[in-house]
Design a protein around this motif. Sequence first.
Motif, PDB file in Angstrom:
ATOM      1  N   UNK A  72       0.829  -1.199   0.000  1.00  0.00           N
ATOM      2  CA  UNK A  72       0.000   0.000   0.000  1.00  0.00           C
ATOM      3  C   UNK A  72       0.867   1.254   0.000  1.00  0.00           C
ATOM      4  N   UNK A  73       0.483   2.238  -0.795  1.00  0.00           N
ATOM      5  CA  UNK A  73       1.174   3.516  -0.780  1.00  0.00           C
ATOM      6  C   UNK A  73       0.694   4.335   0.423  1.00  0.00           C
ATOM      7  N   UNK A  74       1.439   5.360   0.828  1.00  0.00           N
ATOM      8  CA  UNK A  74       0.966   6.229   1.914  1.00  0.00           C
ATOM      9  C   UNK A  74      -0.418   6.781   1.603  1.00  0.00           C
ATOM     10  N   UNK A  75      -1.307   6.665   2.560  1.00  0.00           N
ATOM     11  CA  UNK A  75      -2.686   7.091   2.343  1.00  0.00           C
ATOM     12  C   UNK A  75      -3.549   6.054   1.658  1.00  0.00           C
ATOM     13  N   UNK A  76      -2.943   4.916   1.276  1.00  0.00           N
ATOM     14  CA  UNK A  76      -3.701   3.839   0.640  1.00  0.00           C
ATOM     15  C   UNK A  76      -4.639   3.162   1.614  1.00  0.00           C
ATOM     16  N   UNK A  77      -5.627   2.449   1.072  1.00  0.00           N
ATOM     17  CA  UNK A  77      -6.648   1.819   1.911  1.00  0.00           C
ATOM     18  C   UNK A  77      -6.680   0.311   1.689  1.00  0.00           C
ATOM     19  N   UNK A  78      -6.744  -0.407   2.792  1.00  0.00           N
ATOM     20  CA  UNK A  78      -7.021  -1.831   2.745  1.00  0.00           C
ATOM     21  C   UNK A  78      -8.480  -2.023   3.111  1.00  0.00           C
ATOM     22  N   UNK A  79      -9.261  -2.564   2.195  1.00  0.00           N
ATOM     23  CA  UNK A  79     -10.695  -2.776   2.405  1.00  0.00           C
ATOM     24  C   UNK A  79     -10.943  -4.267   2.562  1.00  0.00           C
ATOM     25  N   UNK A  80     -11.495  -4.641   3.708  1.00  0.00           N
ATOM     26  CA  UNK A  80     -11.738  -6.048   4.034  1.00  0.00           C
ATOM     27  C   UNK A  80     -13.224  -6.245   4.294  1.00  0.00           C
ATOM     28  N   UNK A  81     -13.846  -7.121   3.513  1.00  0.00           N
ATOM     29  CA  UNK A  81     -15.284  -7.378   3.621  1.00  0.00           C
ATOM     30  C   UNK A  81     -15.474  -8.793   4.141  1.00  0.00           C
TER      31      UNK A  81
END
Length: 242
Positions: free
Chosen positions: A153-162
Amino acid sequence: MEHLPSHNSLYNDKDYWDERYRIEDSFDWFGDLSSFKHLLDPHIGSADRVLVLGCGNSTLSFDLYCSGFTSITNIDYSSVCISTMAAKHPNCPGLEWYQMDARKLSFSDSCFDVVLEKGTLDAMIADERDPWNVSPETAKTLQCILKEVSRVLCPGGRFVSITFSQPHFRKRHYARRELDWSIQHYSYGSGFHYFMYVMTKGEPLSPQDSELEDKLLKATCPSLTSCLEGSDSEDYLNNIEL
């Protein structure tokens, strides 16, 4: 569901998935994109570089593509899945498919704006009987994957887990300072609810999540194992709506 395994341990069996992907056209855990798009939209943009972990035969990636997303990289450890999905979507520039293990991603650091998983981590812990205390092997696997997610992930990136996993079960895996992200969570669905977690790279844990991590670290010490005593164990897999 037609392709349910005979035992939950098969969710960790590559042969099971290879065979399932040979005969199953498509399946979406926890609903398709329309089920949670209203929650996802504030955290993801069509120009984002997106990585989908354990893409399976879900329609999610193609639905994102049809919604205007131009860079969607999909990985799955089943070569049958990847070859089938690539053949199904041959003329979609920006929609890429790779056979890969989520525990060892073959991508450089900070190369994605969004990493998205839907049900992948659930499948990896499907054989656990007590969500309060997963086995050391499973905990190690999850942390290995999460470290890889944080790395790409880049800085400010988001990991979305459903997932179907409630915050008191899932946050104990996500609330780690070493992962260098904050945690938000949302729910959707009627009757039975599913959950969407959004981890933002470079933001600190909230005081409550930092306290949770400290509590869990103390619980690993032999003299302090009573920290989680009294918790109810349950066969939480019975709650999955397939």
